[in-house]
Design an enzyme around this catalytic site. Structure first.
Site, PDB file in Angstrom:
ATOM      1  N   CYS A 274     -16.297  -5.073  10.363  1.00 43.42           N
ATOM      2  CA  CYS A 274     -16.413  -6.366   9.828  1.00 43.42           C
ATOM      3  C   CYS A 274     -17.021  -7.353  10.559  1.00 43.42           C
ATOM      4  CB  CYS A 274     -15.102  -7.007   9.389  1.00 43.42           C
ATOM      5  SG  CYS A 274     -14.655  -6.005   7.883  1.00 43.42           S
ATOM      6  N   LYS A 334     -10.359   0.566  17.196  1.00 42.84           N
ATOM      7  CA  LYS A 334      -9.148   0.067  17.724  1.00 42.84           C
ATOM      8  C   LYS A 334      -8.195   1.147  17.434  1.00 42.84           C
ATOM      9  CE  LYS A 334      -7.785  -2.583  13.609  1.00 42.84           C
ATOM     10  NZ  LYS A 334      -7.344  -3.817  13.125  1.00 42.84           N
TER      11      LYS A 334
HETATM   12  P1  NAD Z   1     -15.760   0.710   1.500  1.00 40.56           P
HETATM   13  O1  NAD Z   1     -16.981   1.093   1.565  1.00 40.56           O
HETATM   14  O2  NAD Z   1     -14.581   1.522   2.142  1.00 40.56           O
HETATM   15  O3  NAD Z   1     -15.445   0.831  -0.055  1.00 40.56           O
HETATM   16  C1  NAD Z   1     -16.045   0.347  -1.339  1.00 40.56           C
HETATM   17  C2  NAD Z   1     -15.961   1.305  -2.456  1.00 40.56           C
HETATM   18  O4  NAD Z   1     -16.452   0.812  -3.527  1.00 40.56           O
HETATM   19  C3  NAD Z   1     -16.556   2.846  -2.094  1.00 40.56           C
HETATM   20  O5  NAD Z   1     -15.673   3.722  -2.128  1.00 40.56           O
HETATM   21  C4  NAD Z   1     -17.621   2.777  -3.312  1.00 40.56           C
HETATM   22  O6  NAD Z   1     -17.602   4.118  -3.769  1.00 40.56           O
HETATM   23  C5  NAD Z   1     -17.148   1.968  -4.276  1.00 40.56           C
HETATM   24  N1  NAD Z   1     -17.849   1.410  -5.269  1.00 40.56           N
HETATM   25  C6  NAD Z   1     -19.195   0.814  -5.022  1.00 40.56           C
HETATM   26  N2  NAD Z   1     -19.703   0.371  -6.038  1.00 40.56           N
HETATM   27  C7  NAD Z   1     -18.955   0.623  -7.234  1.00 40.56           C
HETATM   28  C8  NAD Z   1     -18.886   0.473  -8.696  1.00 40.56           C
HETATM   29  N3  NAD Z   1     -20.007  -0.152  -9.117  1.00 40.56           N
HETATM   30  N4  NAD Z   1     -17.877   1.068  -9.270  1.00 40.56           N
HETATM   31  C9  NAD Z   1     -17.072   1.860  -8.642  1.00 40.56           C
HETATM   32  N5  NAD Z   1     -16.776   1.925  -7.396  1.00 40.56           N
HETATM   33  C10 NAD Z   1     -17.948   1.357  -6.523  1.00 40.56           C
HETATM   34  O7  NAD Z   1     -15.510  -0.827   1.900  1.00 40.56           O
HETATM   35  P2  NAD Z   1     -14.333  -1.659   2.415  1.00 40.56           P
HETATM   36  O8  NAD Z   1     -14.145  -1.543   3.812  1.00 40.56           O
HETATM   37  O9  NAD Z   1     -13.173  -1.569   1.285  1.00 40.56           O
HETATM   38  O10 NAD Z   1     -14.899  -3.150   2.176  1.00 40.56           O
HETATM   39  C11 NAD Z   1     -15.317  -3.618   0.955  1.00 40.56           C
HETATM   40  C12 NAD Z   1     -15.667  -5.127   0.873  1.00 40.56           C
HETATM   41  O11 NAD Z   1     -14.321  -5.963   1.614  1.00 40.56           O
HETATM   42  C13 NAD Z   1     -16.579  -5.464   1.864  1.00 40.56           C
HETATM   43  O12 NAD Z   1     -17.288  -6.609   1.411  1.00 40.56           O
HETATM   44  C14 NAD Z   1     -16.016  -5.643   3.285  1.00 40.56           C
HETATM   45  O13 NAD Z   1     -16.786  -6.626   3.955  1.00 40.56           O
HETATM   46  C15 NAD Z   1     -14.892  -6.499   2.792  1.00 40.56           C
HETATM   47  N6  NAD Z   1     -13.515  -6.410   3.648  1.00 40.56           N
HETATM   48  C16 NAD Z   1     -13.394  -5.252   4.378  1.00 40.56           C
HETATM   49  C17 NAD Z   1     -12.204  -5.338   5.194  1.00 40.56           C
HETATM   50  C18 NAD Z   1     -11.890  -4.033   5.982  1.00 40.56           C
HETATM   51  O14 NAD Z   1     -11.301  -4.333   7.121  1.00 40.56           O
HETATM   52  N7  NAD Z   1     -12.358  -2.788   5.747  1.00 40.56           N
HETATM   53  C19 NAD Z   1     -11.450  -6.437   5.250  1.00 40.56           C
HETATM   54  C20 NAD Z   1     -11.773  -7.589   4.995  1.00 40.56           C
HETATM   55  C21 NAD Z   1     -12.925  -7.514   3.750  1.00 40.56           C
END
Ligand code: NAD
Length: 466
Positions: A274, A334
């Protein structure tokens, strides 16, 4: 009475959101298009390593309040609120890729009906809520369904990997941005059990604002956290120059309530999926509007320099670096996670490999190495450090801090210890016979009579301070 919710995208954020929303009484359908992830979720196994998540998913499925599917049509048919948790990974120029958001917009448009509220949880460039509503409207128009109202609320997620479930259920604040006050109140009602707070601790603050302002709060939070760590790292350079101890300085600085002690640790800097991505997105969109965000650029630059400091320091102490054996302890970005996205430890290891060092790494959670990394992965600390000319602590896993100094030194083939996470006591490590380096701690425990201030960075020679 719980709300009916669809969660689109069940990765880190979506699986936690789906499990937590079910646990506070809502009826949730998680939609995941990745077949392997969906199979795990369906057997109530968390798709990522996250404390408490598997139990939460199992409890949700058991209660009947959590279902998982790859069929968005059925989920949107069922739900009244649609939470978008799809990924926005960095593209080649550092800006977020919006392909998954565009796909989601088309999916939503195909099944949208009056009464739906779309909640964006993904971290997205400022203006995305408006853009998304426009995309959905355009798609509706193509389908001759122009009359269906499109209502978008931005609800940025602030959870930390490693404590995601706890953070989701007990956040410092909930931010809701939208141009339709009724929709914002509906989403606030979904969060009510969380907003009520822990018994005796008072309510969790709720920030109601406009769509874009909510989106900006997420970027601003991450930009501040990155800058705060960058500040401690900048001070570590000054501390080495002046013969003062950064840990003591930052502890004292952090006691000021206006500042606070968190995120003031000097070391090899931040990483993860992030901070770097969000900072690059914010810097990029500021430049698009003709502004150079100098403080944010400096935060990125200082972070990069901290990683390079390890390499420069080892190159000086081991000269030459080529063919030397370096043990890197920690590859996860981390402790508490197996996530190696933009990991400082992995980045340092790759830089050392490029300079010809033989790198053997160990991480308690990372059990597979990509062959492209060019390093050897050891099964335990003992085999990683055996014969090493230098050891680098890159992740603050508790088991590294409890290593026995004497045993460690005896098993190594050299005496250089780069403590990139300040897990050891410099006095004890120097007394044990290590050439011990930790950013900003050059002066701690050095022999009395060592040169005074301006003696040089990286602990090669510095003032004494006990
Ligand atoms: P990730 O890649 O782990 O998860 C995204 C998931 O969405 C994947 O499993 C993918 O297959 C699925 N996906 C995508 N398009 C889809 C669709 N049309 N239909 C169904 N499934 C679909 O990502 P993440 O780490 O969970 O992050 C998601 C968002 O949240 C990002 O924008 C990220 O910046 C934000 N975010 C992440 C964190 C973190 O710590 N990981 C914290 C806060 C915010």
């Amino acid at each position: 009475m719980g709300e009916r919710i669809a969660v689109i995208g069940c990765g880190y954020v979506g699986s936690v959101a789906a499990g937590c929303l079910a646990s506070i009484g809502h009826e949730v359908v998680g939609v995941e298009r990745d077949a392997a992830r969906l199979a795990l979720l369906r057997s109530s196994v968390a798709p990522v390593h996250e404390p408490g998540l598997t139990e939460l998913l199992a409890a949700g499925v058991e209660s009947g309040r959590l279902r998982l599917t790859d069929d968005p049509a059925a989920a949107l048919e069922f739900a009244d609120a649609v939470f978008l948790c799809v990924g926005t990974p960095p593209g080649p120029d550092g800006r977020p890729e919006m392909g998954a958001m565009s796909d989601a917009a088309r999916t939503i448009a195909a099944h949208l009906r009056p009464g739906h509220v779309v909640v964006t949880k993904s971290t997205v460039p400022i203006g995305t809520g408006e853009w998304l509503a426009g995309e959905v409207r355009a798609e509706l128009a193509r389908r001759s369904r122009d009359g269906v109202p499109v209502v978008v609320v931005s609800n940025p997620e602030f959870l930390r990997e490693g404590s995601a479930v706890e953070d989701f259920l007990h956040p410092d604040r909930v931010v809701l941005g939208g141009n339709d006050p009724g929709a914002v109140e509906r989403v606030a009602a979904i969060y009510e059990p969380i907003l009520a707070g822990r018994p005796g601790e008072g309510r969790v603050p709720l920030v109601r604002t406009g769509l874009s302002t909510a989106e900006m709060t997420k970027y601003a939070s991450n930009a501040f956290l990155a800058t705060k760590i960058g500040f401690a790292n900048e001070m570590s350079r000054l501390c080495d120059l002046f013969g003062t101890d950064v840990a003591t300085v930052m502890d004292a600085v952090g006691l000021d309530r206006r500042i606070g002690g968190a995120f003031l640790e000097a070391g090899i800097g931040w990483g993860g999926s992030c901070l770097g991505k969000d900072l690059a997105a914010l810097v990029g969109s500021a430049r698009d509007r003709g502004y150079e965000p100098r403080l944010l650029e400096a935060a990125v630059g200082v972070n990069e320099a901290q990683r390079q400091q390890v390499v420069d320091s080892l190159a000086g102490l081991l000269a030459p670096l080529a063919h030397r054996r370096v043990a890197v302890l920690g590859l996860a970005f981390k402790p508490g996670t197996d996530d190696v996205r933009d990991s400082p430890g992995l980045d340092v290891a790759k830089r050392l490999v490029l300079l010809g060092a033989r790198v053997v790494a160990f991480d308690p959670m990372v059990r597979e190495a990509d062959p492209r990394w060019g390093l050897e992965l050891a099964g335990d600390v003992t085999s990683a450090v055996r014969g090493a000319h230098a050891v680098v602590v890159a992740t603050a896993w508790p088991e590294f801090a409890s290593l026995d100094a004497g045993e460690l030194l005896r098993s190594m083939g050299g005496d250089v210890l780069f403590d990139g996470r300040n897990v050891f006591d410099p006095v004890a490590m120097r007394a044990a016979g290590f050439r011990y380096v930790s950013p900003g701690r050059a002066a701690v425990g050095d022999a009395p009579g060592a040169p005074g201030p301006f003696a040089g960075a990286f602990g090669l020679a510095a003032a004494h301070e006990h």
